[in-house]
Design a protein around this motif. Structure first.
Motif, PDB file in Angstrom:
ATOM      1  N   SER A  91       0.923  -1.119   0.007  1.00 54.36           N
ATOM      2  CA  SER A  91      -0.019  -0.100   0.041  1.00 54.36           C
ATOM      3  C   SER A  91       1.070   1.315  -0.070  1.00 54.36           C
ATOM      4  CB  SER A  91      -1.209   0.266   1.333  1.00 54.36           C
ATOM      5  OG  SER A  91      -1.774  -1.166   1.189  1.00 54.36           O
ATOM      6  N   THR A  92       0.757   2.265  -0.970  1.00 57.51           N
ATOM      7  CA  THR A  92       1.727   3.209  -1.120  1.00 57.51           C
ATOM      8  C   THR A  92       1.251   4.349  -2.033  1.00 57.51           C
ATOM      9  OG1 THR A  92       3.970   3.940  -1.753  1.00 57.51           O
ATOM     10  CG2 THR A  92       2.893   2.098  -3.002  1.00 57.51           C
ATOM     11  N   LEU A 114       0.835  -4.213 -14.934  1.00 57.50           N
ATOM     12  CA  LEU A 114       0.040  -4.750 -15.968  1.00 57.50           C
ATOM     13  C   LEU A 114      -1.469  -4.371 -15.401  1.00 57.50           C
ATOM     14  CD1 LEU A 114      -0.372  -5.953 -18.717  1.00 57.50           C
ATOM     15  CD2 LEU A 114      -0.357  -8.292 -17.564  1.00 57.50           C
ATOM     16  N   ILE A 115      -2.253  -3.508 -16.232  1.00 65.47           N
ATOM     17  CA  ILE A 115      -3.650  -3.141 -15.696  1.00 65.47           C
ATOM     18  C   ILE A 115      -4.591  -3.557 -16.942  1.00 65.47           C
ATOM     19  CG2 ILE A 115      -3.086  -1.585 -14.024  1.00 65.47           C
ATOM     20  CD1 ILE A 115      -3.529   0.548 -16.164  1.00 65.47           C
ATOM     21  N   GLU A 147      -3.073  -0.264  -4.064  1.00 63.99           N
ATOM     22  CA  GLU A 147      -2.827  -1.534  -3.326  1.00 63.99           C
ATOM     23  C   GLU A 147      -2.387  -2.339  -4.666  1.00 63.99           C
ATOM     24  OE1 GLU A 147      -3.496  -2.010  -0.314  1.00 63.99           O
ATOM     25  OE2 GLU A 147      -4.433  -0.041   0.136  1.00 63.99           O
ATOM     26  N   ALA A 148      -1.115  -3.236  -4.243  1.00 65.18           N
ATOM     27  CA  ALA A 148      -0.550  -3.951  -5.246  1.00 65.18           C
ATOM     28  C   ALA A 148      -0.014  -5.118  -4.562  1.00 65.18           C
ATOM     29  CB  ALA A 148       0.666  -3.076  -6.029  1.00 65.18           C
ATOM     30  N   GLN A 156       1.209  -6.709  -9.960  1.00 70.71           N
ATOM     31  CA  GLN A 156      -0.315  -6.742 -10.051  1.00 70.71           C
ATOM     32  C   GLN A 156      -0.776  -5.467  -9.586  1.00 70.71           C
ATOM     33  OE1 GLN A 156      -1.948 -10.317  -8.431  1.00 70.71           O
ATOM     34  NE2 GLN A 156      -3.897  -9.590  -8.751  1.00 70.71           N
ATOM     35  N   LEU A 157      -1.235  -4.711 -10.037  1.00 71.25           N
ATOM     36  CA  LEU A 157      -2.197  -3.591  -9.435  1.00 71.25           C
ATOM     37  C   LEU A 157      -3.582  -4.018  -9.038  1.00 71.25           C
ATOM     38  CD1 LEU A 157      -1.361  -0.731  -8.671  1.00 71.25           C
ATOM     39  CD2 LEU A 157      -2.422   0.134 -10.800  1.00 71.25           C
ATOM     40  N   ARG A 158      -3.740  -3.986  -7.613  1.00 70.61           N
ATOM     41  CA  ARG A 158      -5.185  -4.544  -7.393  1.00 70.61           C
ATOM     42  C   ARG A 158      -6.216  -3.600  -7.265  1.00 70.61           C
ATOM     43  NH1 ARG A 158      -4.490  -8.629  -2.338  1.00 70.61           N
ATOM     44  NH2 ARG A 158      -6.068  -9.764  -3.284  1.00 70.61           N
ATOM     45  N   ASP A 159      -5.831  -2.298  -6.824  1.00 69.08           N
ATOM     46  CA  ASP A 159      -6.823  -1.252  -6.718  1.00 69.08           C
ATOM     47  C   ASP A 159      -5.954   0.141  -6.654  1.00 69.08           C
ATOM     48  OD1 ASP A 159      -9.204   0.020  -6.587  1.00 69.08           O
ATOM     49  OD2 ASP A 159      -9.367   0.163  -4.537  1.00 69.08           O
TER      50      ASP A 159
END
Length: 213
Positions: A12-13, A43-44, A67-68, A78-81
């Motif tokens: 988280s950043t 990658l999104i 959030e990754a 992976q970018l989660r949100d």
């Protein structure tokens, strides 16, 4: 049987958008400079369309909270949100400010190559972005950025030397004529090319020169 699993960690950043590259109708690679992890490519999916509500979050210098999941030995993470941590006002509707943002983002994309975090640098960049959005007259923001950024990279101009004399009006907050501003920009781009290995002037430089002409 071999073990194909790799360790992963949740992150988280805060992050700054440097560049996005569309690679298919549904996917893009998003290059971010993060406060905790440095430069990371993600990658999104699902935001390549201009109609996507998250398209504005891919604009150069967008400030995000992300959030990754980072996985060991993986080129693309992976970018989660993600969501905007700062919603710009003037920047989103001003072509001059957007041109400056594109120029600054291109400088960062070309120079922040190694994924090393630098929280002082991140804070400087965040402040620059906010200044670009909120300052009534943003015509010197790119010059202040170039002077401050090269300092963070360890190639700063010695302000006690003769080479700093052309920048005294800028450092002292004095009005700067157009021709002097253009000369400062040309000098700084030459200085970047001399000091930073493999640096090339950004393609947006010509547009920048025209914007403040």
């Amino acid at each position: 049987m071999g073990n194909d699993s790799f360790s992963s960690v949740q992150i988280s950043t805060s992050a700054i958008v440097l560049h996005s590259t569309r690679i298919s109708d549904r996917s893009s690679v998003l290059h971010l400079y993060t406060r905790e992890c440095g430069r990371i490519p993600y990658l999104i999916y699902g935001v390549a369309s201009r109609k996507s509500p998250k398209q504005a979050m891919l604009m150069p210098l967008a400030l995000l909270d992300i959030e990754a999941v980072h996985q060991e030995n993986r080129d693309l993470q992976q970018l989660r949100d993600w969501q905007l941590s700062y919603v710009p006002t003037a920047l989103s509707a001003d072509i001059t400010r957007q041109t400056v943002a594109l120029f600054i983002a291109e400088i960062l994309y070309r120079t922040l190559i190694h994924p090393l975090p630098d929280q002082r640098l991140f804070d400087f960049l965040e402040q620059t972005i906010r200044e670009l959005d909120t300052r009534p007259d943003p015509q010197n923001v790119h010059l202040e950025f170039l002077l401050g950024f090269i300092q963070h990279l360890g190639y700063g101009i010695d302000y006690e030397s003769a080479s700093a004399l052309p920048f005294l009006p800028l450092l002292e907050g004095q009005p700067i004529p157009r021709n002097q501003r253009q000369a400062m920009l040309t000098y700084l781009m030459n200085y970047y090319e001399e000091q930073i290995p493999d640096f090339h002037c950004p393609k947006s430089l010509d547009v920048m020169m025209q914007v403040f002409d």
